[in-house]
Each structure stands twice: as C-alpha cells, then as structure tokens.
Scaffold this motif. Structure first.
Motif, PDB file in Angstrom:
ATOM      1  N   ILE A 345     -52.561  22.058  57.734  1.00 50.48           N
ATOM      2  CA  ILE A 345     -53.889  21.493  58.051  1.00 50.48           C
ATOM      3  C   ILE A 345     -54.967  22.314  57.359  1.00 50.48           C
ATOM      4  O   ILE A 345     -55.909  21.777  56.780  1.00 50.48           O
ATOM      5  CB  ILE A 345     -54.095  21.458  59.576  1.00 50.48           C
ATOM      6  CG1 ILE A 345     -53.172  20.420  60.199  1.00 50.48           C
ATOM      7  CG2 ILE A 345     -55.542  21.151  59.914  1.00 50.48           C
ATOM      8  CD1 ILE A 345     -53.221  20.386  61.694  1.00 50.48           C
ATOM      9  N   ARG A 347     -54.657  24.053  54.641  1.00 51.09           N
ATOM     10  CA  ARG A 347     -54.619  23.850  53.194  1.00 51.09           C
ATOM     11  C   ARG A 347     -55.238  22.502  52.821  1.00 51.09           C
ATOM     12  O   ARG A 347     -55.983  22.395  51.860  1.00 51.09           O
ATOM     13  CB  ARG A 347     -53.179  23.943  52.698  1.00 51.09           C
ATOM     14  CG  ARG A 347     -53.079  24.901  51.546  1.00 51.09           C
ATOM     15  CD  ARG A 347     -51.653  25.235  51.182  1.00 51.09           C
ATOM     16  NE  ARG A 347     -50.791  25.388  52.319  1.00 51.09           N
ATOM     17  CZ  ARG A 347     -49.608  24.787  52.429  1.00 51.09           C
ATOM     18  NH1 ARG A 347     -49.198  23.982  51.494  1.00 51.09           N
ATOM     19  NH2 ARG A 347     -48.852  24.999  53.485  1.00 51.09           N
ATOM     20  N   ILE A 348     -54.893  21.475  53.608  1.00 52.03           N
ATOM     21  CA  ILE A 348     -55.494  20.168  53.331  1.00 52.03           C
ATOM     22  C   ILE A 348     -56.992  20.249  53.590  1.00 52.03           C
ATOM     23  O   ILE A 348     -57.804  19.667  52.872  1.00 52.03           O
ATOM     24  CB  ILE A 348     -54.837  19.085  54.194  1.00 52.03           C
ATOM     25  CG1 ILE A 348     -53.366  18.934  53.817  1.00 52.03           C
ATOM     26  CG2 ILE A 348     -55.529  17.760  54.022  1.00 52.03           C
ATOM     27  CD1 ILE A 348     -52.610  17.976  54.676  1.00 52.03           C
ATOM     28  N   ARG A 351     -59.414  21.084  50.960  1.00 52.60           N
ATOM     29  CA  ARG A 351     -59.753  20.050  49.990  1.00 52.60           C
ATOM     30  C   ARG A 351     -60.678  18.984  50.587  1.00 52.60           C
ATOM     31  O   ARG A 351     -61.705  18.655  50.012  1.00 52.60           O
ATOM     32  CB  ARG A 351     -58.478  19.384  49.487  1.00 52.60           C
ATOM     33  CG  ARG A 351     -58.828  18.296  48.517  1.00 52.60           C
ATOM     34  CD  ARG A 351     -57.660  17.759  47.751  1.00 52.60           C
ATOM     35  NE  ARG A 351     -58.204  16.855  46.767  1.00 52.60           N
ATOM     36  CZ  ARG A 351     -58.094  16.991  45.477  1.00 52.60           C
ATOM     37  NH1 ARG A 351     -57.445  18.009  44.991  1.00 52.60           N
ATOM     38  NH2 ARG A 351     -58.634  16.117  44.659  1.00 52.60           N
ATOM     39  N   ILE A 352     -60.307  18.468  51.759  1.00 48.29           N
ATOM     40  CA  ILE A 352     -61.069  17.324  52.267  1.00 48.29           C
ATOM     41  C   ILE A 352     -62.001  17.702  53.412  1.00 48.29           C
ATOM     42  O   ILE A 352     -62.699  16.859  53.946  1.00 48.29           O
ATOM     43  CB  ILE A 352     -60.134  16.181  52.708  1.00 48.29           C
ATOM     44  CG1 ILE A 352     -59.269  16.596  53.893  1.00 48.29           C
ATOM     45  CG2 ILE A 352     -59.289  15.705  51.564  1.00 48.29           C
ATOM     46  CD1 ILE A 352     -58.543  15.428  54.510  1.00 48.29           C
ATOM     47  N   ASN A 356     -62.211  16.693  58.797  1.00 45.52           N
ATOM     48  CA  ASN A 356     -61.758  15.344  58.489  1.00 45.52           C
ATOM     49  C   ASN A 356     -60.302  15.107  58.852  1.00 45.52           C
ATOM     50  O   ASN A 356     -59.789  14.011  58.640  1.00 45.52           O
ATOM     51  CB  ASN A 356     -61.962  15.052  57.002  1.00 45.52           C
ATOM     52  CG  ASN A 356     -63.413  14.784  56.700  1.00 45.52           C
ATOM     53  OD1 ASN A 356     -64.141  14.337  57.575  1.00 45.52           O
ATOM     54  ND2 ASN A 356     -63.832  15.076  55.503  1.00 45.52           N
ATOM     55  N   ILE A 357     -59.642  16.118  59.355  1.00 44.61           N
ATOM     56  CA  ILE A 357     -58.288  15.904  59.862  1.00 44.61           C
ATOM     57  C   ILE A 357     -58.422  15.794  61.367  1.00 44.61           C
ATOM     58  O   ILE A 357     -58.798  16.751  62.030  1.00 44.61           O
ATOM     59  CB  ILE A 357     -57.369  17.056  59.472  1.00 44.61           C
ATOM     60  CG1 ILE A 357     -57.382  17.187  57.971  1.00 44.61           C
ATOM     61  CG2 ILE A 357     -55.954  16.806  59.963  1.00 44.61           C
ATOM     62  CD1 ILE A 357     -56.841  18.460  57.483  1.00 44.61           C
TER      63      ILE A 357
ATOM     64  N   TRP B  67     -54.746  12.225  61.695  1.00 42.37           N
ATOM     65  CA  TRP B  67     -55.356  11.208  60.871  1.00 42.37           C
ATOM     66  C   TRP B  67     -56.312  11.911  59.929  1.00 42.37           C
ATOM     67  O   TRP B  67     -57.220  12.601  60.367  1.00 42.37           O
ATOM     68  CB  TRP B  67     -56.030  10.202  61.808  1.00 42.37           C
ATOM     69  CG  TRP B  67     -57.068   9.375  61.173  1.00 42.37           C
ATOM     70  CD1 TRP B  67     -56.969   8.733  59.984  1.00 42.37           C
ATOM     71  CD2 TRP B  67     -58.354   9.109  61.677  1.00 42.37           C
ATOM     72  NE1 TRP B  67     -58.127   8.079  59.732  1.00 42.37           N
ATOM     73  CE2 TRP B  67     -58.992   8.286  60.753  1.00 42.37           C
ATOM     74  CE3 TRP B  67     -59.029   9.469  62.835  1.00 42.37           C
ATOM     75  CZ2 TRP B  67     -60.286   7.834  60.941  1.00 42.37           C
ATOM     76  CZ3 TRP B  67     -60.301   9.025  63.025  1.00 42.37           C
ATOM     77  CH2 TRP B  67     -60.914   8.201  62.082  1.00 42.37           C
ATOM     78  N   ALA B  68     -56.056  11.781  58.645  1.00 39.13           N
ATOM     79  CA  ALA B  68     -56.912  12.426  57.642  1.00 39.13           C
ATOM     80  C   ALA B  68     -57.833  11.372  57.060  1.00 39.13           C
ATOM     81  O   ALA B  68     -57.381  10.347  56.572  1.00 39.13           O
ATOM     82  CB  ALA B  68     -56.069  13.055  56.550  1.00 39.13           C
ATOM     83  N   SER B  69     -59.104  11.636  57.135  1.00 41.53           N
ATOM     84  CA  SER B  69     -60.086  10.698  56.618  1.00 41.53           C
ATOM     85  C   SER B  69     -60.606  11.258  55.306  1.00 41.53           C
ATOM     86  O   SER B  69     -61.238  12.307  55.287  1.00 41.53           O
ATOM     87  CB  SER B  69     -61.188  10.569  57.668  1.00 41.53           C
ATOM     88  OG  SER B  69     -62.300   9.984  57.128  1.00 41.53           O
ATOM     89  N   ASP B  75     -58.369  11.884  46.518  1.00 40.71           N
ATOM     90  CA  ASP B  75     -58.209  12.836  47.612  1.00 40.71           C
ATOM     91  C   ASP B  75     -57.025  12.453  48.482  1.00 40.71           C
ATOM     92  O   ASP B  75     -56.270  13.313  48.949  1.00 40.71           O
ATOM     93  CB  ASP B  75     -59.477  12.860  48.478  1.00 40.71           C
ATOM     94  CG  ASP B  75     -60.509  13.820  47.918  1.00 40.71           C
ATOM     95  OD1 ASP B  75     -60.159  14.540  46.973  1.00 40.71           O
ATOM     96  OD2 ASP B  75     -61.630  13.832  48.433  1.00 40.71           O
ATOM     97  N   THR B  79     -53.924  14.859  49.133  1.00 40.89           N
ATOM     98  CA  THR B  79     -53.563  15.244  50.494  1.00 40.89           C
ATOM     99  C   THR B  79     -52.114  14.879  50.784  1.00 40.89           C
ATOM    100  O   THR B  79     -51.355  15.661  51.362  1.00 40.89           O
ATOM    101  CB  THR B  79     -54.496  14.524  51.486  1.00 40.89           C
ATOM    102  OG1 THR B  79     -55.830  14.788  51.103  1.00 40.89           O
ATOM    103  CG2 THR B  79     -54.261  14.984  52.888  1.00 40.89           C
ATOM    104  N   GLU B  82     -49.701  17.194  49.006  1.00 45.61           N
ATOM    105  CA  GLU B  82     -49.645  18.490  49.680  1.00 45.61           C
ATOM    106  C   GLU B  82     -48.791  18.411  50.946  1.00 45.61           C
ATOM    107  O   GLU B  82     -47.938  19.262  51.198  1.00 45.61           O
ATOM    108  CB  GLU B  82     -51.077  18.898  50.028  1.00 45.61           C
ATOM    109  CG  GLU B  82     -51.232  20.252  50.611  1.00 45.61           C
ATOM    110  CD  GLU B  82     -51.254  21.321  49.540  1.00 45.61           C
ATOM    111  OE1 GLU B  82     -52.065  21.209  48.618  1.00 45.61           O
ATOM    112  OE2 GLU B  82     -50.440  22.253  49.643  1.00 45.61           O
TER     113      GLU B  82
END
Lengths: 482, 192
Positions: A345, A347-348, A351-352, A356-357, B67-69, B75, B79, B82
């Motif tokens: 989480i 690491r992601i 980026r975002i 946002n997770i 949930w990844a927005s 992106d 994601t 990864e």
C-alpha cells in the motif's frame, strides 16, 4: 525572564508595523485586546480593553487576531534557545521563562554580563524582555516585573510582586500592608487566619525560607539524522546506501522511544546548495529499517542529483507511538501477511497518493449511496458488520432518467423504456421498496421526495434497479444487478 | 454440440484474464468470492459508477476489498503491475477504459507470473489485449431466476472455448451451473 509583549512581538517580528498595533482575542462574544505594542500603550490603550473602544481612541490602530497556540510554540522555541545559558529552563506562566543559572554564570563573565548578553540578544531579535535576577525563584519573578520601577531591594517591592491573586493584593493594601517589608513584619498567625496559607507560602518562597524548584522541561525527542559526505555522490545506489545508514540510526532512535514513523522526509542537498526532498508516507507506523529502505527506491530514483549530493538529512515528520510487539503474537490490521500488504500500500501510495487507496466501511443508513463509508485504507481498520436486508446492486451510479416511458406510467414500472440509447422491455418487476429521504441531512438528490425502488428484469437480460418518485413523477435508473 | 466441461474452468493463477460485457462486474464478484485474502480493485476516479459494498456482500466480505482510485489508465496499469508483482494481494481487478496494447498486456502477464497472482481486467467490449490468458463475455440472461448469467469463454490460450449458463446462489455463496435450455428439467426434449 519576562516577555511583557510576547504575542505582539511575535507577530511584529514577521510583519513590522510602524504604528500602534494590537492583537485581538474573542472573549465572551466581544473582541478584546490581547496584547499590544509600546506605541499603542502610549496612546492610552491597555489589555482586555474592548477592541471597539480602542479603535475609537486610536483610529489608525493596526490589528491582527491573536493565536495563543502559536505564542505557546514561540515560547517553547525561546525556552530551547535559553538552554544556551543554563541547562535548567522552565516555563513561568504563559509569557515567561525561568532559568536556574547556578554554576553557569561564570561562563558568561558573571551574572551582570550574562544578563546584558541576554537583553542584547533578545532586543536584536525584536523582543521586549524584562529580566529579574534573584536568589529565589519568587524574588526573580518579582524583580522581573517590579524591579525597574522599585529598585533592587526585595523588601521595597509591593505585595503584588509576591505572585498573589489580585483580590488578595487589594485586600492586603487596604490593610495598609503595601510592601513586602510590611508583610514580613506582620504577625504570621492572624495573616494565615485571614488570607489562608497562600500568602505566607509566597512570602517564604520569595525570601528563600521555603524552597521552590524549577521544573525543567525535557526536550521532546528529535527524530532527525543527517549525513555529510566528503565527496558529492550521484548514483542511485550510493544515495540508497547513504539512506540505509540514516534509516538505521533513525530507527534505533525510534525504537528507544517506542515510536514508529508515519511520514518520513529525506532532504538531499546538492553541491550547488539546492535541495530536493523525497517524502514517504507509510501505510502504518513502522521502524524496521529493512522494510522502510525499499520503499524509498521510487522517490530516490526520481531525484535530479545535478552536480552531486553532499548532504543527506532524514527526518520523521509524523511519529506515532508504536509499542514493541512480540513476533506473531498480535495479528496485524490486515490479517496474516499484513506487513507485506502495508508495504505494498505504501509503495502504491507513493505513486497515486496514499489516501487514494481506500476501503469500504459499513454505515447505518437506508439511503443506498450512504449505506457505506469510504475511508483511506492506511488510516482505518476493517471493522463492523455488513447487513443487507434486501438485495442491492453491486454497481451504483447517480440516477439517470428513463426515456420513452410513455405518458403517465403510474406507480408500476413502464412496460418498455429506453436507457443509455438501448431499448428495454420489462419482463418482471419486483417491488416496490419505499425509501424515504433522511430529512435531517440536506441532500440535493433527494429533493424529489420518497422513492419507490423496483428490481426490474428486462427481456433483454439486463437487470436494473429503477426508482419512481411519486411526489414528482419520474423514473430513474440507479444501479445494475449482476 | 458442445464438448465444454461441465463447469467453467477456474482462472489460472499467475496469469491475467479479461472479462467484458454487461455482466463483467458480476463475473468479477464471483471470481472474488472464490478466493480468500485481500482483493485490490483499481478503477479510474472520473467514472460515474461506484462499487456498492452492500451489493457485493452476497458474494464476499467487503472488508476484503481495497479500492484504488487512480487518475489515468497509465496509473491504473502501473498500480496493477506493482500489486501483481508483489504477491501480497492474490487477486487484482483492473477496470480499463481504453484498449491495452500487446506491450501493456504482456507486462501485466509477466508481473502476475512473478508474483504468482491473478489479474482480471474488466475491459470495454473488443478492447482486449492479445496477451490475455482467457477472455470472457458475460451477459445477464432473461429467465425465471434473477441471477442467471451467460458466461462465454471467447478466448483461451490453453484450453477449449465454451459457454455456461450460471447463477449465483446468494444463500450458499456458490456458483451453480444451469443446464442449457433444452436439457432443463421440465422442458420438452429436443426434436430428433
């Protein structure tokens, strides 16, 4: 060390004003003056004066709202600065510091030289300060506040210098006890009977017959480490190796204090004095160097090293308490393998964006779109039971009107309709399920009143979640069943 | 005549699969229900539809769902790569809005292989990548049952194609395969 104008000096340091200036604070629904500068005082203004009156006295008064929290931070900063004179520094009220300079005055060439140095440095910083030096804490307090007007002998000072409540001071003055000498000469028993033990306690403390300690504030642990390099570096592997050393030192410090870092900031200073920052927001508090280091890879890879990096600084910006854990004893927030998941989480998130997770949490509402909450996964735990009394569609969208329903369909779903440019025929409709708006929450979408929800099976196959608004006739689609 | 097996084959681990059609969300929910462990669902933030955990609850526990927005499809793919490579999340669902080219599909495939995880792309119709292991077309089916769906396996790199009519048993949280129309009990035997 008394700062009579701490709050206004703080603001004026940032934004000098060559005019009467006052800070206002809201008390009992009235703007009152909290602190003011010397020019404003010369105009006849005083503290706790209503701001409207002050403006009437002095039309060109500049003002700003007071910020007591920032004043307190500023005083804490001054406290830290004052440890250059003596190791024992404590707070004295909201606008003073008390230093125990026993044994450290000779380092500055004696008490007088030390006080001159203090006054000069604080004046250069733009602060009004009044210093008092006494054999006891009470005496120093008295000299700081009353020494300038009443000379250097403690017994000549008025009783107000004894840190007493204002009404006690008034009562003592009415009895004719104006100075400390008068008070000391009075028989003690009647005084104690009349005013309670506080007066005598303060008197003894000032005269030194009763001891009083200075409670030095402990410095909060500082989670920052730095590494200065003899030669500039530029390769990612080298920077990561440097980061590894910093993380090791930082984590050791975190471990000592049973804390874990939540946000880390790596500052890389280049040879040309430009600096670049790599911020790492972690999905959970951690202090394990082996886990944190790989998370920096992405950020460090994006840094422009220019002519080389010669100083690295790593700081834990946000720190949370993190108790030591026995391995395997406590299940992690995300169940088994939670550590790996949190690293992922993080690491992601680099980026975002970590917020946002998200995860869903149950909420207590019958309104379909409010039946759940969305929370960032890094700051929430999966808790609460999911209760579904009636079937709900897995996919929701904002209501879309049905077209081609024909005029005046009535309360039952239309036999044929168009939606998203597709034609449908109703094969079977289950319902209605009436959901009333939550009147205690204002919601634009629910202005049309109650809704009758239907589960409509079309001949074309799609299963839609329609609703009818009887109070403002119309048909809408809000979801699709699997 | 169909030689397809009785049950739809499970999605192979370590590969990326694709689903399209109006019932793709239901397909994804059924796939999520067959595994354990967390699920990452990646979707672009501008889309009007939202997942409704209350609607997913009959399939699986919504607490498993992360949930990844994300802002863009790039992106989303980064994601997904990864997450697939890491292996901490056994199933990653990606909703794509544009066609995947062979390179992107292949990268996802390699990531899933490295992490031994399953990826599922919900694609707009006809926008799949050639690298996908299987591709399913899913559509709800009109019928007496309110969860009847038709799953068509329209691409399979390592096996046969097939069509299954399935329905989701809400009470047992289980997938039931419904025989084709002619063979259902009560229906007239096929002529000849």
């Amino acid at each position: 060390m008394w700062f009579p104008r701490l709050a206004s000096d703080r603001v004026l340091r940032l934004r000098p004003v060559e005019a009467p200036f006052a800070l206002t604070i809201r008390q009992n629904n009235t703007e009152r003056i909290h602190c003011l500068n010397a020019r404003a005082e010369a105009m006849g203004l005083h503290r706790a004066m209503p701001f409207a009156d002050a403006r009437a006295f002095c039309p060109d008064l500049h003002s700003a709202p007071a910020e007591p929290a920032r004043d307190a931070r500023f005083l804490a900063m001054l406290r830290r600065w004052a440890t250059r004179y003596a190791p024992w520094v404590g707070f004295e009220g909201e606008d003073g510091l008390v230093l125990d300079i026993t044994g450290s005055a000779h380092l500055f060439g004696g008490e007088a030289a030390m006080m001159r140095d203090m006054a000069a440095r604080l004046a250069r910083a733009g602060l009004t300060v009044r210093l008092g030096l006494g054999a006891t804490r009470g005496a120093a307090w008295a000299f700081a506040r009353f020494g300038e007007d009443h000379g250097a002998a403690l017994d000549r000072l008025p009783v107000a210098a004894l840190r007493l409540a204002p009404d006690t001071v008034t009562a003592l003055e009415r009895l004719g006890l104006r100075t400390i000498t008068d008070l000391a000469a009075t028989p003690r028993a009647p005084l104690a009977r009349r005013f309670g033990p506080e007066v005598l306690m303060r008197l003894d403390q000032a005269l030194g017959t009763r001891p009083e300690q200075i409670a030095p504030e402990t410095d909060p642990p500082h989670y920052g480490v730095r590494l200065t390099l003899p030669e500039p570096i530029g390769l990612v592997a080298d920077v990561m190796a440097g980061t590894a050393r910093l993380i090791e030192r930082l984590c050791a410090r975190l471990k000592e204090n049973a804390a874990g870092a939540r946000v880390l900031c790596l500052t890389l200073r280049r040879v040309d004095q430009a600096s670049q920052q790599v911020e790492l927001r972690l999905a959970s508090a951690m202090r394990d160097p082996a886990r944190i280091l790989p998370l920096f890879e992405r950020g460090v890879g994006a840094v422009d090293a220019g002519y080389g990096i010669d100083q690295m600084r790593l700081e834990a910006v946000v720190v949370e308490p993190l108790a030591p854990e026995q391995l395997g004893a406590v299940p992690s927030r995300n169940g088994a393998g939670g550590d790996r998941l949190e690293d992922l989480i993080t690491r992601i998130g680099t980026r975002i964006g970590l917020e946002n997770i998200r995860r869903f949490l149950p909420a207590d509402s019958h309104i379909p779109e409010r039946g759940f909450l969305v929370a960032p996964a890094a700051w929430s735990r999966p808790e609460g039971a999911w209760v579904t009394l009636r079937p709900r569609p897995p996919v929701l969208f904002s209501p879309e009107p049905l077209m081609g329903t024909g005029p005046d369909t009535g309360p039952r779903p239309p036999a044929r309709f168009r939606w998203r440019r597709m034609s449908f025929e109703t094969a079977r409709a289950t319902g209605p399920e009436r959901i009333a708006p939550e009147w205690w929450l204002e919601d634009e979408g629910w202005r049309t009143g109650v809704r009758d929800y239907w589960h409509v099976q079309t001949r074309q196959g799609r299963r839609l979640w329609l609703f009818h608004t009887p109070q403002a006739p119309g048909w809408f689609v809000q979801g699709e069943f699997a | 005549m169909s030689f397809a097996p009785r049950f739809p084959p499970p999605l192979r681990k370590g590969r990326v699969h694709e689903a399209c059609g109006p019932g793709a969300a239901g397909f994804a929910a059924a796939v999520c229900a067959q595994g354990t462990g967390p699920i990452l669902w990646i979707r672009e933030s501008w889309r009007a539809e939202t997942l409704n955990p209350l609607g997913l609850a009959p399939f699986f526990d919504p607490h498993r769902l992360l949930w990844a927005s994300v802002a863009t499809q790039t992106d989303a793919l980064a994601t997904a790569e990864e997450a697939l490579k890491d292996g901490a999340i056994p199933l990653v669902v990606i909703e794509t809005t544009a066609a995947l080219d062979l390179r992107e599909g292949r990268r996802l495939q390699l990531a899933a292989k490295a992490g031994h995880t399953t990826g599922l792309c919900l694609i707009p119709e006809g926008m799949g990548s050639n690298a996908a292991e299987t591709r399913w077309y899913c559509a709800p089916l009109a019928g007496a049952d309110s969860t009847l769906m038709r799953w068509e396996l329209i691409k399979n790199k390592s096996g046969t194609l097939g069509t299954w009519d399935v329905r989701w048993d809400h009470a047992a949280r289980r997938l039931d395969v419904v025989p084709p129309v002619g063979e259902r009990p009560g229906s007239a035997p096929a002529p000849g």
